[in-house]
Each structure stands twice: as C-alpha cells, then as structure tokens.
Design a protein around this motif. Structure first.
Motif, PDB file in Angstrom:
ATOM      1  N   LYS A 169       0.839  -1.201   0.000  1.00 58.61           N
ATOM      2  CA  LYS A 169       0.000   0.000   0.000  1.00 58.61           C
ATOM      3  C   LYS A 169       0.873   1.249   0.000  1.00 58.61           C
ATOM      4  O   LYS A 169       1.878   1.324   0.702  1.00 58.61           O
ATOM      5  CB  LYS A 169      -0.901   0.052   1.248  1.00 58.61           C
ATOM      6  CG  LYS A 169      -1.834  -1.128   1.404  1.00 58.61           C
ATOM      7  CD  LYS A 169      -2.984  -1.036   0.436  1.00 58.61           C
ATOM      8  CE  LYS A 169      -3.985  -2.146   0.701  1.00 58.61           C
ATOM      9  NZ  LYS A 169      -5.063  -2.169  -0.248  1.00 58.61           N
ATOM     10  N   GLU A 170       0.460   2.221  -0.806  1.00 58.27           N
ATOM     11  CA  GLU A 170       1.092   3.529  -0.763  1.00 58.27           C
ATOM     12  C   GLU A 170       0.216   4.386   0.134  1.00 58.27           C
ATOM     13  O   GLU A 170      -1.006   4.449  -0.052  1.00 58.27           O
ATOM     14  CB  GLU A 170       1.188   4.126  -2.163  1.00 58.27           C
ATOM     15  CG  GLU A 170       2.054   5.358  -2.221  1.00 58.27           C
ATOM     16  CD  GLU A 170       2.265   5.848  -3.650  1.00 58.27           C
ATOM     17  OE1 GLU A 170       2.441   7.068  -3.794  1.00 58.27           O
ATOM     18  OE2 GLU A 170       2.235   5.036  -4.577  1.00 58.27           O
ATOM     19  N   MET A 174     -11.889  11.218  10.248  1.00 58.22           N
ATOM     20  CA  MET A 174     -10.944  11.914   9.369  1.00 58.22           C
ATOM     21  C   MET A 174     -10.912  11.282   7.973  1.00 58.22           C
ATOM     22  O   MET A 174     -10.194  11.759   7.106  1.00 58.22           O
ATOM     23  CB  MET A 174      -9.541  11.891   9.989  1.00 58.22           C
ATOM     24  CG  MET A 174      -9.450  12.617  11.317  1.00 58.22           C
ATOM     25  SD  MET A 174      -7.893  12.329  12.166  1.00 58.22           S
ATOM     26  CE  MET A 174      -6.798  13.418  11.278  1.00 58.22           C
ATOM     27  N   GLY A 175     -11.639  10.182   7.790  1.00 56.61           N
ATOM     28  CA  GLY A 175     -11.657   9.511   6.497  1.00 56.61           C
ATOM     29  C   GLY A 175     -10.493   8.566   6.276  1.00 56.61           C
ATOM     30  O   GLY A 175     -10.172   8.233   5.128  1.00 56.61           O
ATOM     31  N   ALA A 176      -9.878   8.107   7.340  1.00 55.20           N
ATOM     32  CA  ALA A 176      -8.707   7.236   7.227  1.00 55.20           C
ATOM     33  C   ALA A 176      -9.092   5.824   6.812  1.00 55.20           C
ATOM     34  O   ALA A 176     -10.184   5.352   7.112  1.00 55.20           O
ATOM     35  CB  ALA A 176      -7.960   7.194   8.556  1.00 55.20           C
ATOM     36  N   ASP A 177      -8.167   5.163   6.132  1.00 56.36           N
ATOM     37  CA  ASP A 177      -8.299   3.753   5.781  1.00 56.36           C
ATOM     38  C   ASP A 177      -7.576   2.862   6.788  1.00 56.36           C
ATOM     39  O   ASP A 177      -7.864   1.673   6.887  1.00 56.36           O
ATOM     40  CB  ASP A 177      -7.716   3.485   4.387  1.00 56.36           C
ATOM     41  CG  ASP A 177      -8.468   4.237   3.307  1.00 56.36           C
ATOM     42  OD1 ASP A 177      -9.709   4.209   3.309  1.00 56.36           O
ATOM     43  OD2 ASP A 177      -7.799   4.865   2.461  1.00 56.36           O
ATOM     44  N   ALA A 178      -6.610   3.456   7.492  1.00 54.09           N
ATOM     45  CA  ALA A 178      -5.783   2.675   8.424  1.00 54.09           C
ATOM     46  C   ALA A 178      -5.151   3.607   9.444  1.00 54.09           C
ATOM     47  O   ALA A 178      -5.122   4.832   9.267  1.00 54.09           O
ATOM     48  CB  ALA A 178      -4.692   1.935   7.661  1.00 54.09           C
ATOM     49  N   LYS A 226      -4.510   7.410   4.558  1.00 49.52           N
ATOM     50  CA  LYS A 226      -5.402   6.985   3.460  1.00 49.52           C
ATOM     51  C   LYS A 226      -4.554   6.224   2.459  1.00 49.52           C
ATOM     52  O   LYS A 226      -3.364   6.482   2.310  1.00 49.52           O
ATOM     53  CB  LYS A 226      -6.022   8.206   2.765  1.00 49.52           C
ATOM     54  CG  LYS A 226      -7.121   8.867   3.570  1.00 49.52           C
ATOM     55  CD  LYS A 226      -7.811   9.950   2.777  1.00 49.52           C
ATOM     56  CE  LYS A 226      -8.796   9.420   1.793  1.00 49.52           C
ATOM     57  NZ  LYS A 226      -9.988   8.747   2.282  1.00 49.52           N
ATOM     58  N   PHE A 227      -5.181   5.296   1.753  1.00 53.72           N
ATOM     59  CA  PHE A 227      -4.492   4.574   0.685  1.00 53.72           C
ATOM     60  C   PHE A 227      -4.548   5.408  -0.582  1.00 53.72           C
ATOM     61  O   PHE A 227      -5.575   5.995  -0.888  1.00 53.72           O
ATOM     62  CB  PHE A 227      -5.140   3.209   0.438  1.00 53.72           C
ATOM     63  CG  PHE A 227      -5.138   2.297   1.642  1.00 53.72           C
ATOM     64  CD1 PHE A 227      -4.099   2.310   2.553  1.00 53.72           C
ATOM     65  CD2 PHE A 227      -6.184   1.416   1.851  1.00 53.72           C
ATOM     66  CE1 PHE A 227      -4.101   1.476   3.652  1.00 53.72           C
ATOM     67  CE2 PHE A 227      -6.196   0.568   2.939  1.00 53.72           C
ATOM     68  CZ  PHE A 227      -5.146   0.599   3.858  1.00 53.72           C
TER      69      PHE A 227
END
Length: 103
Positions: A12-13, A71-75, A101-102
């Motif tokens: 993942k970036e 916050m809209g984070a994926d991880a 985020k990704f």
C-alpha cells in the motif's frame, strides 16, 4: 480499518492524514481494591487489574479508530500505547498512531 504498529502496510502507498488518539481512565471498585491489595501480600497476578487494563486498552483503541474514521482514514499506522497511574487504583491508558489513506 487496518491497525498496525509498523510505519507501513505492505503493498500500500500511504498518504498521511494526521495524529489520532483515544484514551480512558479506569478504576476498580473499593471491593476489588481491597481483595487485590490482599493478593499483593502473597504474590501472583492481580487478575482484576489485568482485566481492567485489557478493557481500558480496548476502549482507548476503539476511540482512536473512531477519530480516524471521522478523518476519512483507511488505516492507522505506528500505533503505540501508554499508561500512567492517575491515583491509587486508577490508570489512564492512551492509544495513538498516524491516520493514513491509501493512494
């Protein structure tokens, strides 16, 4: 939500959003304090306090994840835990990390 204690996620970036944290202060009731105090005389695990700290870590982690989701984070990467005695029989537990985020 992916939670890791590394500063990367393989394959993942990542785009950093910011610091997130969750905390709680927990205590046991007087009855548990008394029984656990007696336990210190003979030694061994203080199971009521172990359970309290496990519950506190779970709640602090949940609050950190909720902040990251807002916050809209994926991880959350680079997760750490800290604890401190606030008073006798009460402890603060904090979970913190970096929301990402990704790309």
């Amino acid at each position: 939500m992916i939670l890791v204690n590394t500063d990367y996620i393989s394959g993942k970036e990542l785009e950093m959003i910011g610091l997130v944290k969750g905390s709680t202060i927990q205590s046991k009731n007087v009855g548990h304090d008394i029984t656990q105090g007696f336990k210190t005389l003979v030694g061994g695990e203080l199971k009521a306090y172990t359970e309290m700290m496990n519950d506190a870590r779970a709640l602090a982690t949940k609050r950190m994840v909720e902040e990251a989701e807002k916050m809209g984070a994926d991880a959350v990467v680079n997760i750490r835990y800290a604890s401190a005695a606030v008073m006798q029989g009460a402890a603060e537990v904090m979970a913190y990390g970096t929301a990402v985020k990704f790309r």
